[in-house]
Design a protein around this motif. Structure first.
Motif, short mmCIF file in Angstrom:
data_model
loop_
_atom_site.label_atom_id
_atom_site.label_comp_id
_atom_site.label_asym_id
_atom_site.label_seq_id
_atom_site.Cartn_x
_atom_site.Cartn_y
_atom_site.Cartn_z
N GLU A 16 30.95 36.68 52.01
CA GLU A 16 30.91 36.43 50.64
C GLU A 16 29.93 35.17 50.20
OE1 GLU A 16 35.19 35.58 50.12
OE2 GLU A 16 34.68 33.32 50.40
N GLU A 18 29.14 32.36 46.36
CA GLU A 18 29.76 31.89 45.21
C GLU A 18 28.28 31.89 44.46
OE1 GLU A 18 31.23 28.07 42.68
OE2 GLU A 18 31.93 28.41 44.92
N GLN A 61 28.29 39.09 37.16
CA GLN A 61 28.95 37.91 37.49
C GLN A 61 28.61 36.92 36.80
OE1 GLN A 61 31.38 38.97 39.52
NE2 GLN A 61 30.61 40.78 40.35
N GLN A 62 29.45 35.88 36.81
CA GLN A 62 29.35 34.82 36.09
C GLN A 62 29.33 33.53 37.27
OE1 GLN A 62 28.96 34.51 32.73
NE2 GLN A 62 28.94 36.54 33.07
N THR A 65 31.65 32.45 40.11
CA THR A 65 32.30 33.69 40.61
C THR A 65 32.23 33.75 42.15
OG1 THR A 65 32.30 34.59 38.54
CG2 THR A 65 32.91 35.84 40.47
N VAL A 67 31.55 36.44 45.11
CA VAL A 67 31.47 37.79 45.01
C VAL A 67 31.20 38.20 46.66
CG1 VAL A 67 29.67 39.70 44.56
CG2 VAL A 67 30.16 37.41 43.23
#
Length: 461
Positions: A16, A18, A61-62, A65, A67
């Motif tokens: 993941e 960010e 995606q902001q 976030t 991801v």
């Protein structure tokens, strides 16, 4: 057609990332390999290049976030026909360009996706150069770039507030360490005039701009908590999360032992002062950290047990015949320990330059992921915070870490009399499975001997 770009596998088994910031917006025209976003993994901030040339259709995606690998982050309008084997644009199959179908688990690429498309985006360092557009040339980062400072590398990233669709020919030209320095100082490269070859922006240009801007800069404000709030909670993410897990694992896996040595470093400080007027070191800032780093490398050659690793799975002790020197760096994002590859092969001037580049990129949050792995032994300088000594925790996988305390001017026995001398305490933590107390002591004494009398190096090499 619409092409969906999914978060690629950035390596190191990280699942993941960010989204820190977007450098593009819907409607912007982008080139192949143009930097479109900054994403933060558990180890570093990575600049993500575009795998397509086209127009940004949608940001999925902001910023802020988290991801998972394989999830869609941005889609593009791309000219051309749909390659054979893919589904029509606008369907979920369009996301196969990101390396995973909608039904695939995050991080797993669909076997049906063409190999060419999977190769283009499965790593976050640029699309395959032979496909379209100009070839991507990954700029070197950290110590690697700082040692060579190539004048031919052109900056691909725009200034923070500049339009991302700006033609490449009008973007400021600089090297990665210089861009990192500019970001750390809050300087926009578009406002800096380059004095290097063919207008290249140098470190001195950025520093000069910072000096001129300093009186105009307002002090950083600290957000006041809302009225009545007695505590603030924030999620544990990225570097802080990774560092916490690594330190707990290290503290409860390796049996730590710490030894201390207080040294009169006045001769070393005199040496540093004399190097400022030495032609061989003009333009290079030599500090106590650089000298200690060089002393450590020399001491490692005489005490190799501190430069080892315990391989539990293989049931082996790994002896390194090189020194990848880790430097603990406190950053707003948390503790990072990037390393200088083959530090034992560098002279004092080159080592100092590598340290400066490493520090700049760490503070700017642009340390490359490859700089955070492969370290063999580390240094932490707690003295810069006014601390005399400490018991540092080992960087996972390493046998030793050396802590530098603050340099104090205090009474000290010197040539049979009491005199004011510059004194520093060294702290060495080591893994007792790999390093015996005697071996750790001999290594620490060797470092201290060099700092107390730099001429003693002649007896050690």
């Amino acid at each position: 057609m619409i092409k969906v770009f999914r978060l690629p596998d950035l390596g190191e088994g990280l699942t993941e990332s960010e989204i820190v910031a977007w450098r593009v917006a819907p409607g912007d025209t982008v080139e192949l390999n143009q930097l479109i976003a900054d994403v933060e993994t558990a180890k570093a901030v990575v600049e993500l290049p575009s795998p397509f040339a086209g127009v940004v259709h949608e940001l999925h995606q902001q910023p802020g976030t988290v991801v998972h690998v394989g999830e869609p982050i941005v889609s593009f309008e791309v000219a051309g026909t749909e390659p054979a084997g893919t589904e029509p644009a606008g369907t979920e199959g369009a996301g196969r360009a990101g390396g995973a179908a909608a039904s695939d688990p995050p991080g797993q690429a669909s076997a049906a996706a063409p190999a060419e498309e999977r190769e283009a985006v499965l790593v976050g360092y640029g699309a395959a150069p032979e496909r379209q557009g100009r070839p991507h040339r990954r700029a070197r980062t950290g110590a690697e770039a700082d040692l060579t400072e190539p004048a031919t590398v052109e900056a691909l990233e725009p200034a923070a507030t500049a339009a991302v669709s700006e033609p490449a020919a009008t973007r400021p030209r600089s090297t990665p360490p210089v861009r990192a320095l500019a970001r750390g100082l809050g300087i926009e490269l578009s406002q800096v005039t380059g004095t290097g070859p063919t207008g290249l922006i140098t470190r001195e240009d950025v520093q000069a701009r910072s000096d001129r801007s300093a009186p105009e800069s307002a002090p950083e404000s600290v957000a006041d908590p809302a009225a009545g709030e007695r505590e603030t909670r924030s999620p544990i993410r990225s570097v802080r999360k990774h560092t916490a897990a690594a330190m707990v694992r290290s503290a409860f896996t390796a049996p730590h032992v710490t030894e201390f040595l207080t040294v009169d470093v006045t001769p070393t400080m005199d040496l540093i002062e004399s190097l400022r007027t030495n032609r061989a070191f003009q333009g290079v800032r030599i500090g106590i950290l650089a000298v200690v780093a060089k002393a450590l490398c020399l001491a490692v050659a005489r005490n190799p047990s501190v430069n080892t690793r315990w391989d539990e799975a293989a049931g082996e002790i790994v002896q390194y015949h090189y020194v990848n020197l880790g430097i603990a760096a406190a950053t707003p994002r948390g503790l990072l320990v990037p390393n200088i590859p083959d530090a034992d092969r560098l002279g004092l001037a080159d080592l100092a330059a590598a340290l400066a580049g490493l520090t700049e990129t760490a503070r700017a949050g642009t340390t490359a992921a490859e700089s955070l792995r492969g370290g063999t032994i580390s240094i932490t300088n707690v003295g810069v915070f006014g601390i005399d000594a400490g018991t540092p925790i080992l960087n996972p996988g390493e046998a030793a870490i050396l802590a530098l305390g603050g340099i104090r001017r205090q009474p000290w026995e010197h040539r049979g009399e009491i005199a004011l001398r510059q004194v520093m305490t060294l702290s060495l933590s080591f893994d007792h499975r790999l390093v015996d107390g005697e071996q750790g002591a001999r290594f620490l004494v060797d470092v201290g001997t060099i700092l107390a009398d730099p001429a003693m190096v002649l007896t050690m090499v």
